[in-house]
Motif scaffolding. Structure first.
Motif, PDB file in Angstrom:
ATOM      1  N   ALA A 152      -1.169   4.148   1.174  1.00 28.52           N
ATOM      2  CA  ALA A 152      -0.979   5.054  -0.017  1.00 28.52           C
ATOM      3  C   ALA A 152       0.146   5.624   0.073  1.00 28.52           C
ATOM      4  CB  ALA A 152      -2.208   5.779  -0.257  1.00 28.52           C
ATOM      5  N   ASP A 153       0.435   6.223   1.239  1.00 23.14           N
ATOM      6  CA  ASP A 153       1.615   7.214   1.427  1.00 23.14           C
ATOM      7  C   ASP A 153       2.775   6.479   1.442  1.00 23.14           C
ATOM      8  OD1 ASP A 153       0.182   9.555   1.363  1.00 23.14           O
ATOM      9  OD2 ASP A 153      -0.042   9.427   3.619  1.00 23.14           O
ATOM     10  N   THR A 154       2.955   5.241   1.840  1.00 21.20           N
ATOM     11  CA  THR A 154       4.188   4.491   1.987  1.00 21.20           C
ATOM     12  C   THR A 154       3.866   3.188   1.443  1.00 21.20           C
ATOM     13  OG1 THR A 154       3.434   3.867   4.237  1.00 21.20           O
ATOM     14  CG2 THR A 154       4.797   5.778   4.279  1.00 21.20           C
ATOM     15  N   PHE A 155       3.473   3.104   0.286  1.00 24.46           N
ATOM     16  CA  PHE A 155       2.978   1.726  -0.519  1.00 24.46           C
ATOM     17  C   PHE A 155       4.165   0.779  -0.635  1.00 24.46           C
ATOM     18  CE2 PHE A 155       4.373   1.899  -4.958  1.00 24.46           C
ATOM     19  CZ  PHE A 155       4.421   3.205  -4.981  1.00 24.46           C
ATOM     20  N   SER A 156       5.391   1.417  -0.780  1.00 20.97           N
ATOM     21  CA  SER A 156       6.716   0.731  -1.342  1.00 20.97           C
ATOM     22  C   SER A 156       7.682   0.763  -0.312  1.00 20.97           C
ATOM     23  CB  SER A 156       7.032   1.001  -2.623  1.00 20.97           C
ATOM     24  OG  SER A 156       8.224   0.807  -3.053  1.00 20.97           O
ATOM     25  N   GLU A 170      -0.287   0.940  -4.100  1.00 21.21           N
ATOM     26  CA  GLU A 170      -0.812   2.549  -3.499  1.00 21.21           C
ATOM     27  C   GLU A 170      -1.864   2.701  -2.779  1.00 21.21           C
ATOM     28  OE1 GLU A 170      -0.551   5.240  -7.049  1.00 21.21           O
ATOM     29  OE2 GLU A 170       1.440   4.514  -7.520  1.00 21.21           O
ATOM     30  N   ARG A 171      -2.604   1.592  -2.854  1.00 20.77           N
ATOM     31  CA  ARG A 171      -3.988   1.401  -1.959  1.00 20.77           C
ATOM     32  C   ARG A 171      -3.946   0.357  -0.988  1.00 20.77           C
ATOM     33  NH1 ARG A 171      -4.214   4.235  -6.255  1.00 20.77           N
ATOM     34  NH2 ARG A 171      -5.489   5.811  -6.531  1.00 20.77           N
ATOM     35  N   GLY A 172      -2.757  -0.008  -0.568  1.00 20.66           N
ATOM     36  CA  GLY A 172      -2.546  -0.837   0.594  1.00 20.66           C
ATOM     37  C   GLY A 172      -2.401  -2.392  -0.071  1.00 20.66           C
ATOM     38  N   TRP A 173      -2.362  -2.587  -1.238  1.00 17.75           N
ATOM     39  CA  TRP A 173      -2.349  -3.962  -1.409  1.00 17.75           C
ATOM     40  C   TRP A 173      -0.993  -4.230  -1.699  1.00 17.75           C
ATOM     41  CZ3 TRP A 173      -6.896  -6.850  -4.081  1.00 17.75           C
ATOM     42  CH2 TRP A 173      -8.120  -6.353  -3.569  1.00 17.75           C
ATOM     43  N   ASN A 174      -0.275  -4.246  -0.899  1.00 17.35           N
ATOM     44  CA  ASN A 174       1.424  -4.278  -0.804  1.00 17.35           C
ATOM     45  C   ASN A 174       1.868  -4.889   0.076  1.00 17.35           C
ATOM     46  OD1 ASN A 174       1.311  -2.963   1.780  1.00 17.35           O
ATOM     47  ND2 ASN A 174       1.246  -0.915   0.506  1.00 17.35           N
ATOM     48  N   ALA A 202       7.886 -11.739  -1.957  1.00 13.67           N
ATOM     49  CA  ALA A 202       9.213 -11.041  -1.942  1.00 13.67           C
ATOM     50  C   ALA A 202       8.727  -9.737  -1.311  1.00 13.67           C
ATOM     51  CB  ALA A 202       9.434 -10.962  -3.456  1.00 13.67           C
ATOM     52  N   LEU A 203       7.587  -8.933  -1.797  1.00 13.01           N
ATOM     53  CA  LEU A 203       6.970  -7.801  -1.209  1.00 13.01           C
ATOM     54  C   LEU A 203       6.936  -7.775   0.205  1.00 13.01           C
ATOM     55  CD1 LEU A 203       4.313  -6.785  -3.548  1.00 13.01           C
ATOM     56  CD2 LEU A 203       6.235  -5.739  -3.556  1.00 13.01           C
ATOM     57  N   GLY A 204       6.478  -8.743   0.933  1.00  8.04           N
ATOM     58  CA  GLY A 204       6.413  -8.666   2.047  1.00  8.04           C
ATOM     59  C   GLY A 204       8.160  -8.815   3.022  1.00  8.04           C
ATOM     60  N   GLY A 205       9.022  -9.522   2.207  1.00 12.48           N
ATOM     61  CA  GLY A 205      10.416  -9.416   2.775  1.00 12.48           C
ATOM     62  C   GLY A 205      10.868  -8.264   2.627  1.00 12.48           C
ATOM     63  N   ALA A 206      10.467  -7.662   1.645  1.00 12.86           N
ATOM     64  CA  ALA A 206      11.149  -6.114   1.323  1.00 12.86           C
ATOM     65  C   ALA A 206      10.631  -4.992   2.206  1.00 12.86           C
ATOM     66  CB  ALA A 206      10.922  -5.532  -0.036  1.00 12.86           C
ATOM     67  N   GLN A 207       9.375  -5.164   2.616  1.00 14.52           N
ATOM     68  CA  GLN A 207       8.642  -4.518   3.665  1.00 14.52           C
ATOM     69  C   GLN A 207       9.369  -4.485   5.087  1.00 14.52           C
ATOM     70  OE1 GLN A 207       6.104  -2.814   2.106  1.00 14.52           O
ATOM     71  NE2 GLN A 207       5.962  -1.347   3.719  1.00 14.52           N
ATOM     72  N   ARG A 208       9.619  -5.776   5.327  1.00  8.28           N
ATOM     73  CA  ARG A 208      10.192  -6.130   6.710  1.00  8.28           C
ATOM     74  C   ARG A 208      11.688  -5.650   6.630  1.00  8.28           C
ATOM     75  NH1 ARG A 208       6.843 -10.548   6.069  1.00  8.28           N
ATOM     76  NH2 ARG A 208       8.422 -11.920   5.040  1.00  8.28           N
ATOM     77  N   PHE A 209      12.180  -6.029   5.589  1.00 13.46           N
ATOM     78  CA  PHE A 209      13.582  -5.552   5.581  1.00 13.46           C
ATOM     79  C   PHE A 209      13.917  -3.993   5.656  1.00 13.46           C
ATOM     80  CE2 PHE A 209      17.605  -4.284   3.075  1.00 13.46           C
ATOM     81  CZ  PHE A 209      18.442  -5.210   3.752  1.00 13.46           C
ATOM     82  N   THR A 210      13.146  -3.514   5.074  1.00 15.96           N
ATOM     83  CA  THR A 210      13.165  -1.880   5.335  1.00 15.96           C
ATOM     84  C   THR A 210      12.821  -0.933   6.540  1.00 15.96           C
ATOM     85  OG1 THR A 210      11.479  -1.275   4.060  1.00 15.96           O
ATOM     86  CG2 THR A 210      13.354  -1.707   2.535  1.00 15.96           C
ATOM     87  N   ARG A 211      12.025  -2.031   7.096  1.00 14.24           N
ATOM     88  CA  ARG A 211      11.571  -1.219   8.572  1.00 14.24           C
ATOM     89  C   ARG A 211      12.555  -1.040   9.410  1.00 14.24           C
ATOM     90  NH1 ARG A 211       6.299  -4.703   8.859  1.00 14.24           N
ATOM     91  NH2 ARG A 211       4.901  -3.733   7.627  1.00 14.24           N
TER      92      ARG A 211
END
Length: 191
Positions: A8-12, A121-125, A182-191
């Motif tokens: 929820a804190d880092t959903f995006s 925001e509740r982890g479905w990201n 796309a969300l998964g890719g964005a998540q991995r890209f920003t780590r």
């Protein structure tokens, strides 16, 4: 802190809550531009064209969160109501678009962004691909349900389902899978 609370804190990967108001206003403007472009990617169908709008709406909700996502979609709808060419090219112009066959889908879009944003925001990201897919699918289903209901008032339940819901189910599933990826890719890209 449990995983969902952390999500929820880092959903995006965009972290919109950590940004300034100016950044958020810029994000709204970029989001409305993305929606306008997605509206132009169209497969002409009668009475409702198939576009990439639902993909863009669910992505904006998932990336921006439920509040900023809804504000972005409402800003885009306001632009269209004023007559700016932000909707799919076929159909009425301006406020009249909201009273035609696509009106229910358009009016569903802020709710779709809110739903996918709330779930994100509740982890479905992007950090949970199956949940992200389910979130996107729920958004697409909500859009079809509300848009189909509006169309049913205009042309009847059977014809509305046949013309305004059934042809879009497979596309909704595919757009949901694409959105989750796309969300998964964005998540991995920003780590």
């Amino acid at each position: 802190m449990n995983q969902i609370a952390q999500g929820a804190d880092t959903f995006s990967p965009l972290r919109p809550r950590e940004k300034s108001r100016a950044w958020q206003v810029g994000a709204v403007l970029v989001g409305t531009l993305i929606l306008a472009v997605a509206s132009r990617i169209e497969v002409p169908m009668i009475p409702v064209p198939m576009t990439m709008q639902t993909f863009a709406v669910t992505m904006i909700g998932a990336l921006y969160g439920w509040r900023l996502g809804a504000v972005t979609v409402l800003a885009w709808l306001a632009q269209g109501a004023l007559g700016l060419p932000v909707f799919a090219p076929s159909g009425a112009v301006g406020i009249a678009r909201f009273f035609g066959p696509t009106g229910g889908y358009l009016l569903a879009f802020p709710l779709v962004a809110m739903l996918t944003g709330w779930l994100a925001e509740r982890g479905w990201n992007g950090s949970r691909p199956l949940r992200a897919f389910a979130s996107m699918l729920a958004g697409n289903a909500l859009c079809l349900a509300l848009g189909g209901a509006w169309l049913a008032v205009m042309i009847g339940a059977g014809p509305a389902f046949a013309a305004g819901v059934a042809p879009f189910i497979l596309g909704g599933i595919l757009k949901s899978a694409l959105g989750a990826a796309a969300l998964g890719g964005a998540q991995r890209f920003t780590r």
